[in-house]
Design a protein around this motif. Structure first.
Motif, PDB file in Angstrom:
ATOM      1  N   PRO A 250      -1.394  11.908   3.814  1.00 23.93           N
ATOM      2  CA  PRO A 250      -0.058  11.453   4.699  1.00 23.93           C
ATOM      3  C   PRO A 250      -0.073   9.997   5.027  1.00 23.93           C
ATOM      4  CG  PRO A 250      -1.839  12.736   5.927  1.00 23.93           C
ATOM      5  CD  PRO A 250      -2.211  12.970   4.461  1.00 23.93           C
ATOM      6  N   ALA A 251      -1.034   9.159   4.741  1.00 24.21           N
ATOM      7  CA  ALA A 251      -1.048   8.016   5.184  1.00 24.21           C
ATOM      8  C   ALA A 251      -0.197   7.295   4.410  1.00 24.21           C
ATOM      9  CB  ALA A 251      -2.474   7.636   5.280  1.00 24.21           C
ATOM     10  N   ILE A 252      -0.083   7.833   3.013  1.00 20.16           N
ATOM     11  CA  ILE A 252       0.904   6.834   1.904  1.00 20.16           C
ATOM     12  C   ILE A 252       2.441   7.428   1.968  1.00 20.16           C
ATOM     13  CG2 ILE A 252      -1.187   6.442   0.579  1.00 20.16           C
ATOM     14  CD1 ILE A 252       0.130   8.629  -1.539  1.00 20.16           C
ATOM     15  N   ILE A 253       2.706   8.357   2.827  1.00 21.64           N
ATOM     16  CA  ILE A 253       4.184   8.795   2.975  1.00 21.64           C
ATOM     17  C   ILE A 253       4.992   7.595   3.111  1.00 21.64           C
ATOM     18  CG2 ILE A 253       5.859   9.951   4.413  1.00 21.64           C
ATOM     19  CD1 ILE A 253       3.722  12.210   4.581  1.00 21.64           C
ATOM     20  N   GLY A 254       4.428   6.590   3.945  1.00 17.43           N
ATOM     21  CA  GLY A 254       5.615   5.463   4.314  1.00 17.43           C
ATOM     22  C   GLY A 254       5.865   4.685   2.990  1.00 17.43           C
ATOM     23  N   ARG A 255       4.540   4.391   2.282  1.00 19.14           N
ATOM     24  CA  ARG A 255       4.809   3.610   0.925  1.00 19.14           C
ATOM     25  C   ARG A 255       5.619   4.686   0.127  1.00 19.14           C
ATOM     26  NH1 ARG A 255      -1.216   1.615  -0.246  1.00 19.14           N
ATOM     27  NH2 ARG A 255      -1.523   0.104   1.488  1.00 19.14           N
ATOM     28  N   ALA A 256       5.647   5.857   0.039  1.00 11.31           N
ATOM     29  CA  ALA A 256       6.330   6.791  -1.081  1.00 11.31           C
ATOM     30  C   ALA A 256       7.735   6.593  -0.554  1.00 11.31           C
ATOM     31  CB  ALA A 256       5.636   8.243  -0.999  1.00 11.31           C
ATOM     32  N   ILE A 257       7.920   6.508   0.424  1.00 12.84           N
ATOM     33  CA  ILE A 257       9.567   6.417   0.990  1.00 12.84           C
ATOM     34  C   ILE A 257       9.937   5.080   0.442  1.00 12.84           C
ATOM     35  CG2 ILE A 257      10.994   5.942   2.905  1.00 12.84           C
ATOM     36  CD1 ILE A 257       9.207   8.073   4.368  1.00 12.84           C
ATOM     37  N   GLU A 258       9.381   3.795   0.656  1.00 14.42           N
ATOM     38  CA  GLU A 258       9.841   2.732   0.175  1.00 14.42           C
ATOM     39  C   GLU A 258      10.006   2.638  -1.218  1.00 14.42           C
ATOM     40  OE1 GLU A 258      11.066   0.543   2.236  1.00 14.42           O
ATOM     41  OE2 GLU A 258      10.242   2.174   3.811  1.00 14.42           O
ATOM     42  N   ASP A 301      12.730  -5.807 -11.594  1.00 14.42           N
ATOM     43  CA  ASP A 301      12.496  -7.138 -11.901  1.00 14.42           C
ATOM     44  C   ASP A 301      10.968  -7.165 -12.173  1.00 14.42           C
ATOM     45  OD1 ASP A 301      11.910  -9.768 -12.318  1.00 14.42           O
ATOM     46  OD2 ASP A 301      13.430 -10.526 -10.699  1.00 14.42           O
ATOM     47  N   ALA A 302      10.578  -7.293 -13.229  1.00 14.77           N
ATOM     48  CA  ALA A 302       9.288  -7.115 -13.906  1.00 14.77           C
ATOM     49  C   ALA A 302       8.374  -8.275 -13.441  1.00 14.77           C
ATOM     50  CB  ALA A 302       9.195  -6.975 -15.438  1.00 14.77           C
ATOM     51  N   ASN A 303       9.244  -9.590 -13.112  1.00 16.94           N
ATOM     52  CA  ASN A 303       8.440 -10.798 -12.534  1.00 16.94           C
ATOM     53  C   ASN A 303       8.008 -10.484 -11.383  1.00 16.94           C
ATOM     54  OD1 ASN A 303       8.772 -12.330 -14.835  1.00 16.94           O
ATOM     55  ND2 ASN A 303      11.024 -12.713 -14.287  1.00 16.94           N
ATOM     56  N   VAL A 304       8.586  -9.378 -10.407  1.00 17.71           N
ATOM     57  CA  VAL A 304       7.944  -9.284  -9.218  1.00 17.71           C
ATOM     58  C   VAL A 304       7.279  -7.799  -9.021  1.00 17.71           C
ATOM     59  CG1 VAL A 304       8.734  -8.632  -6.719  1.00 17.71           C
ATOM     60  CG2 VAL A 304       9.910 -10.340  -8.457  1.00 17.71           C
ATOM     61  N   PHE A 305       7.771  -6.833  -9.620  1.00 17.87           N
ATOM     62  CA  PHE A 305       7.347  -5.573  -9.637  1.00 17.87           C
ATOM     63  C   PHE A 305       6.456  -5.004 -10.768  1.00 17.87           C
ATOM     64  CE2 PHE A 305      11.233  -5.405  -7.167  1.00 17.87           C
ATOM     65  CZ  PHE A 305      10.894  -5.078  -5.951  1.00 17.87           C
ATOM     66  N   GLU A 306       5.128  -4.641 -10.805  1.00 19.54           N
ATOM     67  CA  GLU A 306       4.407  -4.150 -11.604  1.00 19.54           C
ATOM     68  C   GLU A 306       4.839  -2.691 -12.140  1.00 19.54           C
ATOM     69  OE1 GLU A 306      -0.338  -3.363 -12.958  1.00 19.54           O
ATOM     70  OE2 GLU A 306       0.248  -4.084 -10.885  1.00 19.54           O
ATOM     71  N   SER A 307       4.984  -2.545 -13.385  1.00 17.57           N
ATOM     72  CA  SER A 307       5.757  -1.328 -14.096  1.00 17.57           C
ATOM     73  C   SER A 307       6.794  -1.010 -13.169  1.00 17.57           C
ATOM     74  CB  SER A 307       4.536   0.028 -14.023  1.00 17.57           C
ATOM     75  OG  SER A 307       3.280  -0.740 -14.654  1.00 17.57           O
ATOM     76  N   GLU A 309       9.508   0.453 -14.079  1.00 18.92           N
ATOM     77  CA  GLU A 309      10.135   1.752 -14.483  1.00 18.92           C
ATOM     78  C   GLU A 309       9.365   2.860 -14.058  1.00 18.92           C
ATOM     79  OE1 GLU A 309      13.296   1.793 -15.911  1.00 18.92           O
ATOM     80  OE2 GLU A 309      13.240  -0.278 -15.195  1.00 18.92           O
ATOM     81  N   GLU A 310       8.084   2.830 -13.481  1.00 16.26           N
ATOM     82  CA  GLU A 310       7.450   3.772 -12.846  1.00 16.26           C
ATOM     83  C   GLU A 310       7.592   4.066 -11.435  1.00 16.26           C
ATOM     84  OE1 GLU A 310       3.408   3.959 -14.099  1.00 16.26           O
ATOM     85  OE2 GLU A 310       3.718   2.997 -16.137  1.00 16.26           O
ATOM     86  N   ILE A 311       7.524   5.269 -11.040  1.00 17.43           N
ATOM     87  CA  ILE A 311       7.502   5.628  -9.450  1.00 17.43           C
ATOM     88  C   ILE A 311       5.917   5.595  -9.055  1.00 17.43           C
ATOM     89  CG2 ILE A 311       7.714   7.296  -7.639  1.00 17.43           C
ATOM     90  CD1 ILE A 311      10.356   7.925  -9.046  1.00 17.43           C
ATOM     91  N   ILE A 312       5.487   4.540  -8.356  1.00 18.40           N
ATOM     92  CA  ILE A 312       4.040   4.610  -7.854  1.00 18.40           C
ATOM     93  C   ILE A 312       3.919   4.826  -6.388  1.00 18.40           C
ATOM     94  CG2 ILE A 312       2.141   2.875  -7.934  1.00 18.40           C
ATOM     95  CD1 ILE A 312       3.312   1.554 -10.174  1.00 18.40           C
ATOM     96  N   LEU A 313       3.753   5.975  -6.077  1.00 18.63           N
ATOM     97  CA  LEU A 313       4.141   6.475  -4.665  1.00 18.63           C
ATOM     98  C   LEU A 313       3.041   5.538  -3.615  1.00 18.63           C
ATOM     99  CD1 LEU A 313       3.858  10.437  -4.872  1.00 18.63           C
ATOM    100  CD2 LEU A 313       5.925   8.970  -4.545  1.00 18.63           C
ATOM    101  N   ASP A 314       2.198   4.968  -4.073  1.00 22.67           N
ATOM    102  CA  ASP A 314       1.099   3.991  -3.055  1.00 22.67           C
ATOM    103  C   ASP A 314       1.488   2.675  -3.714  1.00 22.67           C
ATOM    104  OD1 ASP A 314      -0.076   4.322  -5.406  1.00 22.67           O
ATOM    105  OD2 ASP A 314      -2.099   4.535  -4.516  1.00 22.67           O
ATOM    106  N   ARG A 315       2.430   2.068  -4.215  1.00 15.35           N
ATOM    107  CA  ARG A 315       2.884   0.985  -4.334  1.00 15.35           C
ATOM    108  C   ARG A 315       2.570  -0.061  -3.383  1.00 15.35           C
ATOM    109  NH1 ARG A 315       5.528  -1.746  -8.577  1.00 15.35           N
ATOM    110  NH2 ARG A 315       6.243   0.277  -9.519  1.00 15.35           N
ATOM    111  N   LYS A 316       1.826  -0.988  -3.377  1.00 13.21           N
ATOM    112  CA  LYS A 316       1.398  -1.995  -2.277  1.00 13.21           C
ATOM    113  C   LYS A 316       2.608  -2.915  -1.813  1.00 13.21           C
ATOM    114  CE  LYS A 316      -3.573  -0.547  -2.518  1.00 13.21           C
ATOM    115  NZ  LYS A 316      -2.993   0.466  -3.546  1.00 13.21           N
ATOM    116  N   LEU A 317       2.471  -3.675  -3.409  1.00 10.56           N
ATOM    117  CA  LEU A 317       3.678  -4.852  -3.138  1.00 10.56           C
ATOM    118  C   LEU A 317       5.042  -4.106  -3.287  1.00 10.56           C
ATOM    119  CD1 LEU A 317       4.305  -7.895  -2.700  1.00 10.56           C
ATOM    120  CD2 LEU A 317       3.754  -7.910  -5.423  1.00 10.56           C
TER     121      LEU A 317
END
Length: 387
Positions: A250-258, A301-307, A309-317
């Motif tokens: 549940p700690a990653i729900i906030g990241r998943a929402i974003e 924008d691939a210059n900012v976001f790694e991958s 085109e993928e949904i990464i639920l715990d994406r940090k940046l």
């Protein structure tokens, strides 16, 4: 391709030129596609204004269906700051425990209802109902009002045969006029009453200013929230393991929402009008011409976001711009995030899996680009979680 996926149509143009062009009702638009350029233009209100003719910064333009200025959306600093100072406390109310409890009750009731049924159509029978019922909390008004709003459909300015339906928009305008006229100044009442009692820069708000705030409240968070909720359900349908992961982490729900909001970008773009000759990515921008801040492109924008085109639920940046950027950051973002959080918490508690039965995608035509923003129809079956 999986049903939930929303491919980025802007990749080639963003990487090659940074800008693209589209014609909107004979009022051309230069689309700004890279994240850094979108953020820079959004911050530069002196060159790229929001306070143009009412309806002109919206794409498609609404100049032919309204002459009321949406506030604070179509107001520039310093007046914009004065209106935000008034409105921000009200629109931060979703952070409160009582508000959250009421929203949770609404969502739980809706999920329990769909779990007891067979196949349901998510856009109309779930997402629209959720959005409309939640809006009664945001306005602090009678729950029965949601039934009226549900009757308007998923967009207050658009009908099945007309992307800009003036007659349908008139229903909203007349409704708001009646509500303002029937309200009394009361700081403990609904949003109409609070606005009637309020002052901005030492002056009472006019009927037209209150109407502009209310039009934005109804229109700005309607199809966007519906798209976010519907797309999220389509994602969980094809990724049931994500429900399990969020239940266990549940700690990653906030990241998943974003991340879900970044990927699906419920609003593709928003315009500005140039106050002077300028340039973006070496593209000349003439004074009084329109640019668009293409949130959906910037979010991939691939210059900012790694991958991207993928949904990464715990994406940090995740510096996405789905809620806008700078002083015009979405007024309803707190409400939208709280809807998403309560929805996800309810789904992981009660739903084991979701089956997609059939669907019809909602595709925007943007000049040479076609972008999926959601679904016109999404029929699914919810299966209860087995404890």
């Amino acid at each position: 391709m999986k049903k939930y996926q929303s491919p980025d149509p802007f990749t080639d143009a963003r990487e090659a030129n940074g800008c693209a062009h589209m014609n909107d009702q004979d009022d051309p638009v230069t689309m700004i596609l890279r994240l850094k350029d979108v953020r820079k233009a959004a911050h530069n209100w002196k060159t790229y204004q929001s306070g143009a003719a009412p309806g002109r910064i919206v794409i498609p333009s609404e100049v032919n269906i309204r002459d009321t200025r949406q506030i604070p959306f179509e107001v520039d600093p310093p007046m914009h700051g004065s209106f935000r100072a008034l409105l921000d406390p009200w629109f931060k109310r979703p952070l409160g425990d009582k508000y959250r409890a009421q929203l949770s009750q609404q969502v739980n009731t809706l999920v329990d209802d769909v779990l007891s049924k067979g196949v349901i159509e998510v856009v109309e029978a779930f997402s629209l109902c959720l959005q409309s019922r939640a809006l009664t909390l945001l306005l602090n008004t009678n729950a029965s009002e949601a039934d009226i709003w549900i009757g308007w459909g998923t967009h207050v300015f658009r009908s099945e045969d007309d992307p800009l339906d003036k007659d349908k928009a008139g229903l909203l305008y007349d409704y708001i006029d009646e509500k303002i006229n029937a309200s009394r100044a009361d700081l403990e009442g609904d949003l109409y009453s609070v606005l009637l009692a309020a002052e901005v820069d030492g002056k009472k708000l006019t009927h037209e200013e209150i109407k502009g705030i209310m039009i934005l409240t109804f229109a700005g968070g309607r199809d966007t929230v519906i798209n976010a909720v519907t797309n999220t359900i389509s994602y969980f349908a094809e990724h049931p393991e994500s429900l399990t992961r969020l239940r266990n982490e549940p700690a990653i729900i906030g990241r998943a929402i974003e991340e879900l909001i970044r990927y699906f970008a419920p609003l593709t773009q928003m315009g500005r009008v140039a106050t002077e000759d300028s340039a973006v990515c070496e593209h000349a921008i003439k004074a009084d011409s329109r640019v668009s801040l293409c949130w959906a492109s910037a979010n991939r924008d691939a210059n900012v976001f790694e991958s991207p085109e993928e949904i990464i639920l715990d994406r940090k940046l995740n510096p996405h711009v789905s809620f806008g950027f700078s002083h015009h950051n979405c007024l309803g973002a707190t409400h939208a995030r709280q809807i998403m959080r309560v929805l996800i918490e309810t789904l992981i508690d009660k739903v084991g899996s979701i089956d997609i039965v059939d669907f019809e995608e909602n595709i925007e035509q943007l000049g040479e680009f076609e972008r999926k923003v959601g679904f016109h129809r999404l029929n699914v079956k919810f299966h209860p979680r087995s404890c």
